[in-house]
Design an enzyme around this catalytic site. Sequence first.
Site, PDB file in Angstrom:
ATOM      1  N   ASP A   1      42.579  33.327  36.915  1.00 31.18           N
ATOM      2  CA  ASP A   1      41.360  34.850  37.814  1.00 31.18           C
ATOM      3  C   ASP A   1      40.240  34.071  38.940  1.00 31.18           C
ATOM      4  OD1 ASP A   1      43.109  36.645  37.903  1.00 31.18           O
ATOM      5  OD2 ASP A   1      42.312  36.947  35.720  1.00 31.18           O
TER       6      ASP A   1
ATOM      7  N   ASP B   1      44.448  45.543  28.460  1.00 29.09           N
ATOM      8  CA  ASP B   1      44.511  44.318  27.466  1.00 29.09           C
ATOM      9  C   ASP B   1      43.802  44.413  26.154  1.00 29.09           C
ATOM     10  OD1 ASP B   1      45.819  43.755  28.937  1.00 29.09           O
ATOM     11  OD2 ASP B   1      45.324  42.305  30.836  1.00 29.09           O
TER      12      ASP B   1
END
Length: 313
Positions: free
Chosen positions: A15, A259
């Site tokens: 990311d 998550d």
Amino acid sequence: MSGRIVTLTPNPVMDLRTSVDQVRSDRKLRCTDPVRQPGGGGLNVARTIRWLGGNACALFPAGGGTGEDLKHCLEGEALDYEAIPVAGESRENLIVLEEESGHEYRFAMPGPVLAQGEWEALLERLERTEPAPEYLVASGSLPPGVPEDFFARVAGVASRRGARVIVDTHGRPLERVMVPDSGVFLLKPNHNELEMLTGRKLAGEEDEEAAARELTADQQARAVVLSRGARGAMLVTRERTVRYRNPPVGVITRVGAGDSLIAGLVYRLGEGASLEEAVRFGVAVGAAAVASAGTGIGEWVDLEELLEQTEVA
């Protein structure tokens, strides 16, 4: 001693987070220096478990320079991992914060095409992991080339080895894993995914509860933790329903919040907590992630205070 936790991420990502004053078309946008962090469902879970003081082994495919970057970052975090080499280049995602509006733009790439031998290598490695995992978290998207029933195959392998399987995915891969006697211990859908699985619109909380209970009735999953965004979470089993209200926090980003919920949940399960207690802890960890910049959790977060503020009904 915590039980052994393995996470499986078939489509890991690096990311890249940055910000810009305003997102506008047809002009060059001057962004801040990017922050690079490993991501993808299972990697986010494993990294958060590590932040909580636990240990998890992250299993994932890695290819090209981005794959090497992923491994290097995980080594810097002292995270236990096993990377299966693949020919394609591991993907990168771009996350841009528009400072003027506070809106966040996420540009997600599909990932490399995996050959049959490459995705089968992930299953084979899971088959011979020693000791056998007590908990297996299979989450995220599937890269091109991987069959839609991949998570169903993962659940079969892991459950045969005695692992409690936790699944968090979407679309057709989610539909393919949700079958009677699937071997799934816990499923974490959101509202839209629950509608997809049941094939009907869910008007409110009672409909959501009934739909989640349907999934437990024929052992499609032993438990469902419905992620409800700002409304908190709901745990549904065949015997009971427990509702959780988020602690009050300022929202900086929602990337990785689900998550983080799973990470907190499985971390506490591995320590011997009850399922109800583990979900409450997971909701608090998810709130901590929402209040932190990036895909990690800031050191400033007072997790004990957030846990105390997580209401249970």
